[in-house]
Enzyme design. Structure first.
Site, PDB file in Angstrom:
ATOM      1  N   CYS A 449      43.261  72.565  44.577  1.00  9.83           N
ATOM      2  CA  CYS A 449      44.129  71.417  44.255  1.00  9.83           C
ATOM      3  C   CYS A 449      44.212  71.272  42.750  1.00  9.83           C
ATOM      4  O   CYS A 449      45.215  71.557  42.131  1.00  9.83           O
ATOM      5  CB  CYS A 449      43.568  70.155  44.890  1.00  9.83           C
ATOM      6  SG  CYS A 449      43.734  70.093  46.680  1.00  9.83           S
ATOM      7  N   GLU A 451      40.723  71.329  41.078  1.00 12.37           N
ATOM      8  CA  GLU A 451      39.335  71.475  40.687  1.00 12.37           C
ATOM      9  C   GLU A 451      39.271  72.428  39.484  1.00 12.37           C
ATOM     10  O   GLU A 451      39.949  73.447  39.469  1.00 12.37           O
ATOM     11  CB  GLU A 451      38.499  72.024  41.845  1.00 12.37           C
ATOM     12  CG  GLU A 451      38.568  71.182  43.117  1.00 12.37           C
ATOM     13  CD  GLU A 451      39.572  71.681  44.126  1.00 12.37           C
ATOM     14  OE1 GLU A 451      40.778  71.656  43.796  1.00 12.37           O
ATOM     15  OE2 GLU A 451      39.178  72.090  45.232  1.00 12.37           O
TER      16      GLU A 451
END
Length: 805
Positions: A449, A451
Site C-alpha cells: 500500500c 509501507e
C-alpha cells in the site's frame, strides 16, 4: 547539449489517433471485461509433487513443486500484448495454494461466485475435483494446520473473540510485502546470480553445521534459477510457434521479437528497454506463482530502468512513442494477477488489492532529485491506462520540480486515486530513526500500500491490522469485549472509579501494551512457521544480503528485518479519548455511568447523548489543538507499545498507520464508542478524520494530520482526501491544489492520496454498474474497480467528505 535538453527536444508523444495508443486501449478494455475465475492447475501440480516428496526437506519440496508448475502450467499470449507471462491458465484468474490451507476453501468454495466481496467464478465440476483430489491429501498437513497447533488462548481471545487484530493474510498465505532489487536482475540475469551463488558455495565447509544449512538454501536458489530460465524459454517457444502461424506481417515480427526476448531474459542481463521490461515481468509474476503473498513491489522503477530507456531513445533504437507503447503494455500486466482470500480476509482487502507498488521521483542517494524523462512517461502511462495496478506512487520533497508536481496532480485528476504522494522529508529521517544509514534511507521504497522500507529489507510490512479503537473499548469495559461479552484482556480498573482522566489514560496504556504483546507473540510464531515450512529463495535472491549470508529472507538473511503492525481507527480512538476527557472529567456534562450505559445499549435510548458526542464535542481534523493533541497521544502510546520487542529474525517492530479496507471490517467488530460512533459502522480510514467531522476544509485537515509524529511511523501512513472534480477543473483550481500539496509536504505529512470523483458519480455507478466497468477509486492504500467492492465499502467511500479548495 545535455541529456535533459536532448530529451526535451524529442517531442513525439503517443496520442489517441496513433496505432500504439489504440493497441494499449484494446488491451486495457479486454482486461476490464475479463471475469475473475479460479484456476486449479497449480493446486494439482503442487499436490502431486508433495505426494512424491514426502519426508524431504521444505527447500527441496518447494523448489521441485515450483519447477513442475513453471514447466507444466498452461501458457498463452493475449492478442496485442507485447510483454508475456501469466499467473494462471487464464487472464485474471487466480491459482489456489493448497500447501497453505484447504479447510476454508472447502468450506467457502461454493460461495466464491456469489459472496459480497471479491467474487470468483468456479464450476461444480471444479468444486468436486478440488474436494476429491486436493483436499483429501492436504487436510491436516497445511501451513495453516501447523500455525493453529501453536495457537494459545491469550492470543485467540484477542484475535478471534474480540477481533482486535487480524493477521489472517499470513496465517494461511505467504508473506510477500517486499521490494525486489530489480536492478540486480537487469544487470546480472539469473546466469550471473548463479555465478554469485556458486562462488559462495565454493567457500562452504562440508562438516560445518551452519554451512550445511547454507548449502540447502543455495541448492534451492540454483534450482529456482534454472526453473525461471526454463519458464522463459517455454514462452520463447510458444511465441515462435505463434509467429510461424501468423499471417499479419506486423504481428509476426512482434511475436518473433518476443521470442527473442524470452530466449535472452531473465537468463542474461537485459540489453535494452524492451528486454528490461520483459525480464522484470517474468520475475514479478513468478514470485506470485511461487508464494501466496502479495505486495511484490517493483520499487523505484524510473531510477533503475532509466539507463535502458535513455540508451534506446538517444541511439534511435526506439522512438518515444514506441517506448511509451512498451511501457503501457507493461503497465496493463500489473492488473492481471489476483489472489483468493477467505471471506473474512476479503473484507479486510476489498477489491483484489495486490500492492505492486511502482514508485517514481524523489531524492537519490547522493541527495539530488531523481526526476527524469521516464518519470514523466510513467505519469503518461498511468493517465492513459487508469487501471487498479500497479499501485502507483510518486515521491516528493521540497526540491521536486514544479512541473513534475503539476504533472503528477494532473494525473491524479484523471480520477482513479493514483498516483499517491509520499514525502521524502518524512521518510528519509524515519528510516534513519530505525537505524538505516543516510544514503540507504534516501533510497527508500514504498511497498505494498504505502509501507516504507529501505531496499534489502524483509519488512513483514503487514504485521497485522491492529484496532486502536477496540483498545478504548476494552479500557471502558475493564478488559471485557463489548461485542462478545468475554474477558479478553486484563482488568485495568472500573472506569466508574477513576477520579481523573490520567487514570483512564493509564488504563488505556496498560490495555495497549497487553494487546500489542499478544500481537508480537503471534507475529513471531507466524515468522517461525514460515521459516520452517515456507522459505522463499526466489525472493531471497533479489534481497541483499541473503546470498552473502547464505540465508533465506524468512531465516533472517536480509540486511534489515522488520515487522510492521498496522494501526487502524486512530481518529476514533483519539476522538473517543478526548470526549471522555472533555465531557466526563473537564466539563462534567455527563457521568461515566451515563456514558457506559449509553455505549452498552448502542445509544438506542440515548440518541440526544449520541448526537451531542458526535456533533458538539470538537473533533480531530479541524486544526483544533485539543482533539488533535489527543490523537497524537493515542498514536504515541501505540508507537511506545512496540518498544523493546524483537522480531523472530532479529529486527525491530516498526509502526504503521494504515488500514487497507479493514476500517470497514473492524467497524463491524467494534462496540459503540464515546466519539458518537454506533457499533458496526466503519471506522475512520487511515489517519484521516472520521466521516463528515472535518468542517474546516482540506488545509485544516492537513494541519491536523501533520501533528501526528510521522517520523515515528516508519512503516507508513495513509491519508485519504476526496476533492470535488469541479474544484480542480480550472487552471486556478489546479494551482491552488499544487500549492496545497506542497504545503502538506512542508508541514511534514508522510502521505496523501486523492479521490477526484463526485459522490453523485459513485452513486450512479452503484445504480448502473455496467456503465462504469472501468471506474477505479482509491479505497485505502490501494485502488480498486468500484463495481468490485462490497456495498459497505462503496458506501464508506461515498461518505468521505468531498472538499472544495
Amino acid at each position: 547539449m545535455g541529456t535533459t535538453e536532448m530529451f526535451l527536444n524529442i517531442q513525439d508523444v503517443m496520442t489517441p489517433d496513433t496505432e500504439e495508443y489504440k493497441r494499449c486501449q484494446r488491451l486495457k478494455d479486454s482486461l476490464i471485461n475479463v471475469q475473475s475465475e479460479v484456476c486449479l492447475e497449480r493446486a494439482h501440480i503442487v499436490t502431486r509433487v508433495y505426494k512424491e516428496t514426502e519426508g524431504e526437506d521444505a527447500y527441496v519440496r518447494k523448489a521441485k513443486a515450483f519447477d513442475a508448475v513453471l514447466k507444466e502450467m498452461s501458457l498463452f499470449v493475449v492478442d496485442d500484448e507485447l510483454i508475456c507471462g501469466h499467473q494462471a491458465s487464464k487472464r485474471r484468474s487466480a491459482p489456489l495454494f493448497p500447501e497453505f490451507a484447504v479447510d476454508w476453501v472447502d468450506k467457502e468454495i461454493e460461495t466464491f461466485p456469489t459472496r459480497a466481496q471479491d467474487k470468483f467464478m468456479i464450476t461444480p465440476e471444479q468444486i468436486a475435483d478440488y474436494r476429491e483430489n486436493i483436499v483429501s491429501y492436504w487436510r491436516g498437513k497445511t501451513f495453516f494446520d501447523r500455525m493453529m497447533s501453536y495457537m494459545t488462548e491469550d492470543v485467540n481471545l484477542l484475535r478471534e473473540d474480540a477481533g482486535l487484530f487480524s493477521v489472517g493474510l499470513h496465517e494461511d498465505g505467504g508473506l510477500g510485502h517486499v521490494a525486489l532489487t530489480y536492478e540486480k536482475l537487469l544487470k546480472k540475469g539469473f546466469d550471473g546470480i548463479k555465478n554469485d551463488i556458486n562462488e559462495q558455495m565454493d567457500q562452504l565447509v562440508d562438516w560445518k553445521a551452519e554451512d550445511m544449512q547454507k548449502r540447502k538454501f543455495y541448492n534451492a536458489c540454483l534450482s529456482i534459477c534454472d526453473s525461471m530460465i526454463a519458464f522463459a524459454h517455454r514462452y520463447a517457444d510458444l511465441t515462435a510457434e505463434l509467429a510461424a502461424k501468423e499471417t499479419n506481417a506486423k504481428r509476426k515480427a512482434e511475436l518473433l521479437r518476443m521470442s527473442e526476448n524470452c530466449k535472452r531474459v531473465p537468463e542474461f542481463p537485459a540489453r535494452d528497454f524492451y528486454e528490461a521490461l520483459q525480464s522484470m515481468w517474468f520475475v514479478q509474476v513468478a514470485v506470485q506463482i511461487y508464494d501466496n503473498g502479495v505486495s511484490i513491489t517493483p520499487g523505484r522503477f524510473d531510477q533503475y530502468v532509466y539507463p535502458y530507456y535513455e540508451q534506446d531513445i538517444l541511439s534511435g533504437k526506439l522512438t518515444k512513442i514506441q517506448a511509451q507503447e512498451l511501457l503501457e503494455c507493461f503497465w496493463i500486466k500489473f492488473t492481471e494477477p489476483i489472489k483468493i482470500y477467505c471471506e473474512k480476509d476479503a473484507a479486510f482487502h476489498a477489491g483484489y488489492p495486490m500492492g505492486q507498488n511502482l514508485a517514481i521521483g524523489g531524492i537519490r542517494p547522493d541527495g539530488t532529485d531523481g526526476t527524469n524523462d521516464l518519470s514523466y512517461r510513467c505519469l503518461e502511462a498511468h493517465s492513459h491506462i487508469l487501471l487498479m495496478q500497479p499501485n502507483f506512487s510518486v515521491r516528493l520533497h521540497r526540491g521536486s520540480p514544479f512541473e513534475f508536481v503539476k504533472r503528477t496532480c494532473e494525473a491524479i485528476r484523471m480520477g482513479n486515486g493514483m498516483p499517491q504522494l509520499v514525502n521524502d522529508e518524512v521518510y528519509v529521517p524515519a528510516m534513519m530513526n530505525v537505524g538505516v544509514p543516510f544514503e540507504e534511507a534516501r533510497d527508500y521504497v514504498p511497498v505494498g500500500c504505502v509501507e516504507t522500507t529501505p531496499l534489502n529489507t524483509w519488512g513483514r510490512c503487514n504485521g497485522g491490522y491492529f484496532n486502536l479503537s477496540k483498545v478504548v473499548e476494552l479500557t471502558l469495559g475493564n478488559g471485557v469485549c463489548g461485542i462478545s461479552g468475554k474477558q479478553v484482556s486484563p482488568a485495568t480498573g472500573d472506569p466508574r472509579t477513576f477520579k481523573t482522566f490520567d487514570e483512564f489514560l493509564e488504563a488505556y496504556k496498560k490495555q495497549m501494551n497487553y494487546c500489542m504483546s499478544k500481537l508480537v507473540k503471534w507475529d513471531n510464531i507466524i515468522d517461525m512457521v514460515h521459516a520452517d515450512l515456507s522459505p522463499t529463495p526466489l525472493t531471497s535472491m533479489l534481497v541483499d544480503d541473503c546470498i552473502a549470508n547464505g540465508k533465506d529472507v524468512t531465516a533472517g538473511g536480509a540486511r534489515y528485518n522488520w515487522t510492521g503492525p498496522l494501526g487502524v481507527g486512530i481518529a476514533n480512538a483519539g476522538d473517543s479519548l478526548y470526549a471522555i476527557k472533555k465531557v466526563v472529567f473537564e466539563d462534567k456534562l455527563y457521568t461515566m455511568d451515563q456514558i457506559l450505559d449509553a455505549l452498552k445499549d448502542n445509544f438506542k435510548n440515548e440518541q440526544p447523548l449520541r448526537e451531542f458526542l458526535a456533533n458538539k464535542v470538537p473533533k480531530y481534523g479541524n486544526d483544533l489543538a485539543a482533539p488533535d493533541e489527543m490523537v497524537k497521544i493515542a498514536t504515541d502510546i501505540y508507537f511506545d507499545s512496540m518498544k523493546g520487542y524483537e522480531t523472530y529474525r532479529g529486527g525491530p517492530f516498526v509502526a504503521a498507520l494504515l488500514p487497507v479496507a479493514s476500517y470497514v471490517a473492524f467497524g463491524m467488530a467494534t462496540a459503540a464508542l464515546p466519539d458518537g460512533k454506533p457499533s458496526g459502522e466503519p471506522l475512520a480510514d487511515g489517519i484521516s478524520p472520521d466521516y463528515g467531522v472535518d468542517k474546516q476544509g482540506p488545509t485544516a485537515v492537513m494541519k491536523s494530520v501533520s501533528k501526528i509524529d510521522h517520523i515515528r511511523c516508519a512503516n507508513g501512513v495513509i491519508f485519504n482526501q476526496k476533492i470535488s472534480p469541479m474544484a480542480v477543473s480550472t487552471p486556478e483550481g489546479m494551482k491552488k491544489w499544487v500549492d496545497m500539496v506542497m504545503t502538506y509536504i512542508n508541514l511534514g505529512g508522510g502521505h496523501v492520496q486523492f479521490n477526484i470523483v463526485s459522490a453523485d458519480t459513485l452513486r450512479e455507478a452503484q445504480e448502473t454498474p455496467d456503465k462504469y466497468k472501468g471506474l477505479v477509486v482509491r479505497v485505502a492504500g490501494y485502488s480498486a474497480f468500484f463495481n468490485e467492492l462490497a456495498e459497505e465499502v462503496q458506501d464508506s467511500i461515498i461518505a468521505r467528505t468531498e472538499h472544495e479548495l
